[in-house]
Design a protein around this motif. Sequence first.
Motif, short mmCIF file in Angstrom:
data_model
loop_
_atom_site.label_atom_id
_atom_site.label_comp_id
_atom_site.label_asym_id
_atom_site.label_seq_id
_atom_site.Cartn_x
_atom_site.Cartn_y
_atom_site.Cartn_z
N VAL A 42 -0.27 -4.92 -4.61
CA VAL A 42 -1.25 -4.74 -3.54
C VAL A 42 -2.30 -5.84 -3.60
CG1 VAL A 42 -3.13 -3.28 -2.66
CG2 VAL A 42 -0.92 -2.26 -3.27
N HIS A 76 0.83 -1.21 0.00
CA HIS A 76 0.00 0.00 0.00
C HIS A 76 0.87 1.26 0.00
CE1 HIS A 76 -4.15 -1.33 0.14
NE2 HIS A 76 -3.87 -2.23 1.09
N ALA A 103 2.38 -1.64 -9.20
CA ALA A 103 2.21 -1.43 -7.75
C ALA A 103 0.82 -1.92 -7.31
CB ALA A 103 2.40 0.05 -7.41
N ARG A 104 -0.21 -1.64 -8.14
CA ARG A 104 -1.55 -2.11 -7.81
C ARG A 104 -1.62 -3.65 -7.83
NH1 ARG A 104 -4.94 2.23 -11.46
NH2 ARG A 104 -4.95 3.93 -9.90
N VAL A 112 2.50 2.25 -12.00
CA VAL A 112 1.32 2.28 -11.13
C VAL A 112 0.58 0.94 -11.19
CG1 VAL A 112 -0.91 3.39 -10.72
CG2 VAL A 112 1.09 4.78 -11.34
N LEU A 168 2.34 1.72 -3.37
CA LEU A 168 1.36 2.20 -4.35
C LEU A 168 1.14 3.70 -4.21
CD1 LEU A 168 -0.81 1.78 -6.52
CD2 LEU A 168 -2.41 1.17 -4.69
N GLN A 215 1.98 6.40 -7.07
CA GLN A 215 0.93 7.29 -7.58
C GLN A 215 1.36 8.76 -7.47
OE1 GLN A 215 -2.32 5.91 -5.13
NE2 GLN A 215 -3.23 4.69 -6.82
#
Length: 362
Positions: A149, A122, A145-146, A142, A125, A129
Motif C-alpha cells: 500500500v 488497499h 500488504a501494508r 499484514v 490489505l 487484516q
Amino acid sequence: MNRIFFLISLGVLAGACSRSAQVTGTEEPGMFLTDSLKRVVSVDTVRYRPVADELTLTGRVAFNPEKVAQVYPIFGGTVVEVRAEIGDYVRRGDVLAVIRSGEVAEYEKQRKEAQHRLALAHRNLHSVQDMAASGMASEKDVMQARKEVGEAEAEAERLAEVFSIYHVSGGANYQVKAPLSGFVVEKHVNPEEQLRSDDGEEMFTISGLENVWVMADVYESDISKVGEGDSVRITTLAYPEDVIAGKIDKVYNMLDEESKTMSVRVKLDNRDYKLKPGMFTQVRVCGRGTDKERLCVPSHALVFENGRYYVVTVASDDRLAVKEVEVYLHSDEVCYLSSGLTAGERVLNRNVLLVYNALNAG
C-alpha cells in the motif's frame, strides 16, 4: 508668442520714449527694462562657478534580467492553442498555451495504473487484516500488504506531483503557464506547430517592466569621467520633455572588443511603463566640479547667430544692450564663458531672442 512679442516691443518702445524724454544734450535715447517688460522676461547675474563637464552618452532601455523568465516546452507535442501574444500582460499562473503530447498520454496511463494498483493494494490489505483476525494470515503477511500500500501510494503521489508541476490537464494535454506576472516580450510558438522537449528555443519570454535598466556606452577616452554614484539625466525620443533623474549604480570594467566602449548601468523605476526595452536614450552624466572656475550664465541667456554667441545685458540704469561673448563650455543648463562679460553683470535669461531681435531692429 505673438502676444509676448507685442509686449516686448511695446515695453522696449515705451522704455526708449520715456528715457529719451529725460535726456538732454547729446545723450542718445536707449532701450530699457521697463515694468511691462519685466512681466515677460527674467534677469540673472553673471557669476563664477566651478567648471563641471557634462558627458553625453548614448544608451538603450533593457530588461531587468532579475524580472525575466523564459518559458520552454516540458514535453514534445503539437500546439493545440496559443492564448498569449506579444505585448499582452499576463499574471502568474495564466495559461499561455495548450500542447497535446504523447509523453503526457503515457504519464496519464501511468497515473491510471498507479491509481488501480493503489486500490488493489488497499483491498488486499483489508483482506489480509481480516484473515489475520481469524488466524488465517500472519503478522508478516499484514506487514507485507501494508508495504505494498505504501509503495502504491508513493507512486500515485509522485505522478500527482508531476501532473501538478507540469500543469497536465488530463488526457494527452498539458498547459504552459506563466511563471511570473509581466508582459510577453517574445513569442516563438504558433498553433499546430510541432515541438520537441529538447528544442533550445523558448516558447515565450515574459518580463516585468516595473523596473528597467538603461545601459549606456562610454568611449575609452571618457572612462575617467564616469564612476559609480554619478548623477545622470535621461531623455528619450518618445518623451523628449520628460527628464528622468538617476544614478550610475554599476560600471562594467571591461571594453567591448568591437566597439571599444565600456558599459554603465542605471536602474530606473518604470511603474508607468513609459520606458520600453529597446528604446534609445540620451544619458547626460553630471560632471564633477573642478577647482577651475569660470564665468557662468544660464544657457537660455545665449542667442546664437551667424556662428557667434550673444547675450542681452541689463545695466545699472536698466538700459538694455547686446554683447558678444565667447563660449568655453556649453551644457543644457549652463554656459561657461571665456570672455565678453564680467562678474556681477546682469543678463536676460527668458524670451531673450525676442528682445534681441527688437534691439537689433531698433
